[in-house]
Design a protein around this motif. Structure first.
Motif, PDB file in Angstrom:
ATOM      1  N   ALA A 144       8.978 -14.394   4.500  1.00  0.00           N
ATOM      2  CA  ALA A 144       8.714 -13.163   3.842  1.00  0.00           C
ATOM      3  C   ALA A 144       9.632 -12.168   3.848  1.00  0.00           C
ATOM      4  CB  ALA A 144       7.181 -12.546   4.025  1.00  0.00           C
ATOM      5  N   VAL A 145      10.008 -11.196   2.928  1.00  0.00           N
ATOM      6  CA  VAL A 145      10.833 -10.031   2.943  1.00  0.00           C
ATOM      7  C   VAL A 145       9.890  -8.854   3.010  1.00  0.00           C
ATOM      8  CG1 VAL A 145      12.720  -9.083   1.924  1.00  0.00           C
ATOM      9  CG2 VAL A 145      12.682 -11.400   1.754  1.00  0.00           C
ATOM     10  N   ILE A 146      10.275  -8.120   4.257  1.00  0.00           N
ATOM     11  CA  ILE A 146       9.721  -7.004   4.628  1.00  0.00           C
ATOM     12  C   ILE A 146      10.530  -5.737   4.525  1.00  0.00           C
ATOM     13  CG2 ILE A 146       8.347  -5.696   6.182  1.00  0.00           C
ATOM     14  CD1 ILE A 146       7.680  -8.788   7.337  1.00  0.00           C
ATOM     15  N   ILE A 147      10.355  -4.757   3.557  1.00  0.00           N
ATOM     16  CA  ILE A 147      11.167  -3.537   3.527  1.00  0.00           C
ATOM     17  C   ILE A 147      10.599  -2.359   4.030  1.00  0.00           C
ATOM     18  CG2 ILE A 147      12.330  -2.075   1.959  1.00  0.00           C
ATOM     19  CD1 ILE A 147      12.662  -4.126   0.009  1.00  0.00           C
ATOM     20  N   ASN A 148      11.297  -1.744   5.175  1.00  0.00           N
ATOM     21  CA  ASN A 148      10.944  -0.758   5.896  1.00  0.00           C
ATOM     22  C   ASN A 148      11.769   0.567   5.590  1.00  0.00           C
ATOM     23  OD1 ASN A 148      10.074   1.190   7.515  1.00  0.00           O
ATOM     24  ND2 ASN A 148      10.326   0.231   9.519  1.00  0.00           N
ATOM     25  N   VAL A 149      11.361   1.383   4.810  1.00  0.00           N
ATOM     26  CA  VAL A 149      12.009   2.678   4.500  1.00  0.00           C
ATOM     27  C   VAL A 149      11.507   3.843   5.277  1.00  0.00           C
ATOM     28  CG1 VAL A 149      12.620   4.232   2.549  1.00  0.00           C
ATOM     29  CG2 VAL A 149      11.841   1.963   2.088  1.00  0.00           C
ATOM     30  N   MET A 150      12.313   3.740   6.396  1.00  0.00           N
ATOM     31  CA  MET A 150      12.028   4.529   7.582  1.00  0.00           C
ATOM     32  C   MET A 150      11.824   6.028   7.391  1.00  0.00           C
ATOM     33  SD  MET A 150      13.924   2.895  10.678  1.00  0.00           S
ATOM     34  CE  MET A 150      15.253   2.193   9.933  1.00  0.00           C
ATOM     35  N   ARG A 151      10.898   6.558   8.064  1.00  0.00           N
ATOM     36  CA  ARG A 151      10.693   8.019   8.006  1.00  0.00           C
ATOM     37  C   ARG A 151      10.383   8.561   9.411  1.00  0.00           C
ATOM     38  NH1 ARG A 151       4.893   9.035   5.105  1.00  0.00           N
ATOM     39  NH2 ARG A 151       3.953  10.081   7.057  1.00  0.00           N
ATOM     40  N   GLY A 152      10.363   9.734   9.641  1.00  0.00           N
ATOM     41  CA  GLY A 152      10.301  10.336  11.034  1.00  0.00           C
ATOM     42  C   GLY A 152       8.929  10.033  11.638  1.00  0.00           C
ATOM     43  N   GLY A 153       9.019   9.885  12.864  1.00  0.00           N
ATOM     44  CA  GLY A 153       7.513   9.619  13.737  1.00  0.00           C
ATOM     45  C   GLY A 153       7.799  10.309  15.122  1.00  0.00           C
ATOM     46  N   PRO A 154       6.907  10.005  15.971  1.00  0.00           N
ATOM     47  CA  PRO A 154       5.835   8.943  16.008  1.00  0.00           C
ATOM     48  C   PRO A 154       4.416   9.617  15.158  1.00  0.00           C
ATOM     49  CG  PRO A 154       5.955   9.848  18.275  1.00  0.00           C
ATOM     50  CD  PRO A 154       7.217  10.685  17.283  1.00  0.00           C
ATOM     51  N   GLY A 155       3.525   8.517  15.264  1.00  0.00           N
ATOM     52  CA  GLY A 155       2.226   8.847  14.358  1.00  0.00           C
ATOM     53  C   GLY A 155       2.718   9.048  12.935  1.00  0.00           C
ATOM     54  N   TYR A 204       0.912  -1.222  -0.005  1.00  0.00           N
ATOM     55  CA  TYR A 204      -0.042  -0.089   0.030  1.00  0.00           C
ATOM     56  C   TYR A 204       0.865   1.229  -0.124  1.00  0.00           C
ATOM     57  CZ  TYR A 204      -3.823   3.196   1.192  1.00  0.00           C
ATOM     58  OH  TYR A 204      -4.688   4.042   1.062  1.00  0.00           O
ATOM     59  N   PRO A 205       0.530   2.236  -0.661  1.00  0.00           N
ATOM     60  CA  PRO A 205       1.482   3.294  -0.804  1.00  0.00           C
ATOM     61  C   PRO A 205       1.753   4.199   0.409  1.00  0.00           C
ATOM     62  CG  PRO A 205      -0.503   3.570  -2.556  1.00  0.00           C
ATOM     63  CD  PRO A 205      -0.842   2.337  -1.584  1.00  0.00           C
ATOM     64  N   ILE A 206       3.127   4.648   0.586  1.00  0.00           N
ATOM     65  CA  ILE A 206       3.325   5.386   1.485  1.00  0.00           C
ATOM     66  C   ILE A 206       4.750   5.817   1.092  1.00  0.00           C
ATOM     67  CG2 ILE A 206       4.407   3.790   3.126  1.00  0.00           C
ATOM     68  CD1 ILE A 206       3.418   5.585   5.490  1.00  0.00           C
ATOM     69  N   THR A 207       4.859   7.363   1.177  1.00  0.00           N
ATOM     70  CA  THR A 207       6.280   8.134   1.132  1.00  0.00           C
ATOM     71  C   THR A 207       7.333   7.785   2.395  1.00  0.00           C
ATOM     72  OG1 THR A 207       5.003   9.859  -0.118  1.00  0.00           O
ATOM     73  CG2 THR A 207       7.323  10.302   0.649  1.00  0.00           C
ATOM     74  N   PRO A 208       8.511   7.630   2.276  1.00  0.00           N
ATOM     75  CA  PRO A 208       9.299   7.801   0.937  1.00  0.00           C
ATOM     76  C   PRO A 208       9.622   6.421   0.215  1.00  0.00           C
ATOM     77  CG  PRO A 208      10.679   7.829   2.785  1.00  0.00           C
ATOM     78  CD  PRO A 208       9.347   7.416   3.186  1.00  0.00           C
ATOM     79  N   VAL A 229       7.686 -13.963  -1.283  1.00  0.00           N
ATOM     80  CA  VAL A 229       6.830 -12.855  -1.366  1.00  0.00           C
ATOM     81  C   VAL A 229       7.405 -11.634  -0.507  1.00  0.00           C
ATOM     82  CG1 VAL A 229       5.509 -14.118   0.701  1.00  0.00           C
ATOM     83  CG2 VAL A 229       4.487 -12.077  -0.599  1.00  0.00           C
ATOM     84  N   LEU A 230       7.219 -10.539  -1.041  1.00  0.00           N
ATOM     85  CA  LEU A 230       7.676  -9.288  -0.513  1.00  0.00           C
ATOM     86  C   LEU A 230       6.574  -8.270  -0.026  1.00  0.00           C
ATOM     87  CD1 LEU A 230      10.194  -7.438  -0.413  1.00  0.00           C
ATOM     88  CD2 LEU A 230       9.714  -6.720  -2.805  1.00  0.00           C
ATOM     89  N   THR A 231       6.741  -7.504   0.830  1.00  0.00           N
ATOM     90  CA  THR A 231       5.840  -6.447   1.200  1.00  0.00           C
ATOM     91  C   THR A 231       6.834  -4.957   1.583  1.00  0.00           C
ATOM     92  OG1 THR A 231       4.183  -5.544   1.946  1.00  0.00           O
ATOM     93  CG2 THR A 231       5.536  -6.530   3.483  1.00  0.00           C
ATOM     94  N   SER A 232       6.459  -3.691   1.226  1.00  0.00           N
ATOM     95  CA  SER A 232       7.275  -2.804   1.658  1.00  0.00           C
ATOM     96  C   SER A 232       6.278  -1.720   2.161  1.00  0.00           C
ATOM     97  CB  SER A 232       7.892  -2.243   0.355  1.00  0.00           C
ATOM     98  OG  SER A 232       7.172  -1.662  -0.416  1.00  0.00           O
ATOM     99  N   SER A 233       7.136  -0.948   2.906  1.00  0.00           N
ATOM    100  CA  SER A 233       6.253   0.116   3.502  1.00  0.00           C
ATOM    101  C   SER A 233       7.206   1.251   4.206  1.00  0.00           C
ATOM    102  CB  SER A 233       4.914  -0.278   4.493  1.00  0.00           C
ATOM    103  OG  SER A 233       4.162   0.921   4.791  1.00  0.00           O
ATOM    104  N   SER A 234       6.604   2.111   4.808  1.00  0.00           N
ATOM    105  CA  SER A 234       7.559   3.048   5.756  1.00  0.00           C
ATOM    106  C   SER A 234       7.047   3.159   6.897  1.00  0.00           C
ATOM    107  CB  SER A 234       7.524   4.417   4.860  1.00  0.00           C
ATOM    108  OG  SER A 234       8.265   5.319   5.636  1.00  0.00           O
TER     109      SER A 234
END
Lengths: 218, 356
Positions: free
Chosen positions: B99-110, B27-31, B73-78
């Motif tokens: 499964a492989v999960i890619i986390n392209v981290m962005r600032g948080g929390p929330g 499911y889409p999310i920047t970045p 199978v792969l999923t990715s998100s931020s």
């Protein structure tokens, strides 16, 4: 150089660095950042540099919101099209949707001959690695904008690993594109650290590039 | 194939295709948007499955289903999207699904922001969801390393029958670098997936994929079985890199983008006559405790640098076992530390304290 230069190209082809360098070197009045595709590495992050160089930066309606990720483009983007005394560079986003942003301004164009619509090509980008794929990219941009590409920029590079031979190889491919479409290679980009060592006379003007957006450790 | 210039998200997507990834759900999310965008086109060209799900929760459960059927199978998100996926990830660890999960981290929390961050460290290294489990977590610092590790990650996931997390920050996702997509990576010794629920009932009993164990004795045994896998990761598959450690008087501990900046910082420090090394964790879980034992005796201080308020500090302190003083420098909220800031911090430490 025509009064308005629009820089297109696949994302990662170097549009933004080229736009910034051209704007500074050619003392252009307006730099219009129309990139709503990329969240990072956009010309609008160079606001202070442009201010210092007396270049007016047009970006989002909400200025300075680098992290907003909202596809806003300021209405100011139309000014160079209606005021014939202003020189401008338009920096588009990569992809079909990035180019589409330009269309809103095009019904204001008075003289099409005042506009250069350039396509930046790096043959190391897999989507523009050969004549066929470059022609496809160009015809996609032309179909979306109804505007003809008027020239090419050879920005063949592998960042720090670029060799003179690489750029020549890019030129060979672009020469064929140039011949097929009857448009010139207007610029060949050479990074400033390599400028002195490259003796080859490239086609078009040699644009010596300073990387403003990508930081030293990238 | 020779090198191509790619954007991080594209390169990671193509690496997954090269690794034989058969299905992507996301499911889409920047970045990280270029990653699914690239796959939406190229998975079809390779005759594989791409689905943009209606939500992150839906996506991770599709991953569960495809993994159960035996697919790579792969999923990715931020960050916020990965947080939404935790329920499914916990179920996958429980049901032993790879499964492989890619986390392209962005600032948080929330919702945080869209600029790069390393603030999901604890979520990544402590399992993330409910229950007693861990993810094998890899943190590349260059696009080439990201490509190589993703290709290997599918093998690791299959080997352990456990999700593998690729932890990068937004900068790695968005930056451009030359990469060779066809570099050889280590092959893991994999056995046929006899446990899959793929509808093929010839010559075998019914396979059940499940994370529910109502008998506490069964669940305890299951938990202990899972623990054996995590212990094996800890014992045999810690990864790290030691940079410039010869006669180093101080070591920077940093991973991902931050270790890139640290590399610039140690060059500046060298010009000023200060020998500074880098201890770069490549696996965040298992944490590379062995690296701390491998430090030369000349190292008198550790400086942890992160794009968080110090989430990795505890792991450093546990690995260091009170041996050396541990210092910290971090930037948060999407601000990337400058090399000079790290240099200044190192100077403050080596200048401000007497050794011997």
């Amino acid at each position: 150089m025509r009064r308005i230069t629009i820089i297109s190209g696949h994302y990662g082809s170097g549009k933004s660095e080229i736009s910034a360098n051209l704007a500074i070197q050619k003392k252009i009045d307006y730099l219009v950042d129309l990139d709503i595709i990329n969240p990072y590495f956009r010309t609008r992050s160079l606001d202070k540099l442009f201010e210092k160089n007396n270049i007016h930066l047009v970006e989002s309606t909400v200025k300075g919101m680098l992290g907003s990720d909202l596809p806003y483009v300021s209405g100011e983007g139309v000014i160079p099209f209606v005021n014939p005394n202003i020189t401008a560079i338009y920096d588009l986003g990569g992809t079909e949707n990035g180019v589409r942003v330009l269309i809103q301004f095009l019904d204001r164009v008075k003289d099409i001959n005042e506009i250069d619509f350039l396509c930046t090509v790096n043959i190391f980008r897999p989507e523009t690695s050969d004549v066929k794929s470059i022609l496809q990219t160009i015809s996609m941009y032309e179909a979306v904008t109804q505007l003809k590409i008027t020239g090419l920029i050879n920005n063949t590079n592998l960042i720090k690993e670029t060799t003179e031979e690489d750029i020549i190889r890019g030129e060979e491919i672009l020469k064929e594109v140039s011949k097929k479409l009857n448009i010139p290679i207007l610029y060949t980009v050479v990074e400033e650290n390599n400028n002195q060592s490259y003796k080859y006379i490239f086609l078009g003007e040699r644009l010596v590039l300073t990387r403003y957006i990508a930081k030293r450790w990238l | 194939m020779s090198k191509v210039l790619m954007k991080g998200n594209e390169a990671m997507a193509l690496a997954a295709i090269k690794a034989g990834c058969e299905a992507f759900y996301g499911y889409p999310i920047t970045p990280q948007n270029e990653l699914p965008e690239y796959l939406s086109k190229h998975m079809a060209l390779h005759g594989r499955v791409f689905v943009q799900a209606e939500s992150e929760v839906a996506a991770i459960n599709m991953v569960y289903g495809a993994a159960g059927a035996g697919a790579r199978v792969l999923t990715s998100s931020s960050s916020p999207g990965i947080a939404l996926k935790q329920e499914g990830i916990s179920y996958m660890a429980g049901a032993e699904l790879p499964a492989v999960i890619i986390n392209v981290m962005r600032g948080g929390p929330g919702l945080g922001g869209i600029q790069p961050s390393q603030a999901d460290y604890k979520q990544i290294t402590r399992g993330g969801g409910n229950g007693d489990y861990y993810l094998y977590a890899l943190a590349p610092e260059t696009l080439q390393e990201a490509v190589d590790l993703i290709k290997e990650a599918f093998d690791i996931a299959d080997y352990y029958r456990n999700p593998v997390m690729i932890a990068v920050d937004g900068l790695i996702g968005q930056m451009m670098e030359p990469v060779d997509l066809d570099r050889e990576v280590p092959k893991w010794d994999l056995t046929p997936k006899t446990w899959v629920a793929d509808g093929n009932r010839k010559n075998r009993e019914r396979n059940v994929i499940n994370s529910l164990y109502l008998d506490p004795n069964d669940l305890e045994n299951h938990n202990l079985h899972l623990k054996e896998k995590f212990d094996d990761m800890r014992k045999n598959h810690q990864r790290y890199e030691l940079v410039n450690m010869k006669n180093a008087e101080i070591a920077i501990v940093a991973y991902g983008s931050v270790s890139r900046i640290a590399r610039t910082a140690i060059e500046i420090l060298a010009e000023q006559g200060i020998k500074c090394g880098i201890l770069r964790p490549i696996t965040l879980f298992p944490y590379p405790k062995k690296a701390f034992h491998a430090l030369p005796k000349t190292v008198k201080d550790l400086l942890v640098v992160e794009m968080s308020t110090g989430q990795m500090l505890e792991d450093v302190k546990l690995s260091n076992e009170c041996h050396l003083p541990v210092h910290f420098f971090g930037r948060v909220g999407g601000i990337i530390p400058e090399a000079q800031e790290i240099v200044d911090k190192v100077l403050e430490i080596v200048g401000g304290e007497k050794h011997e």
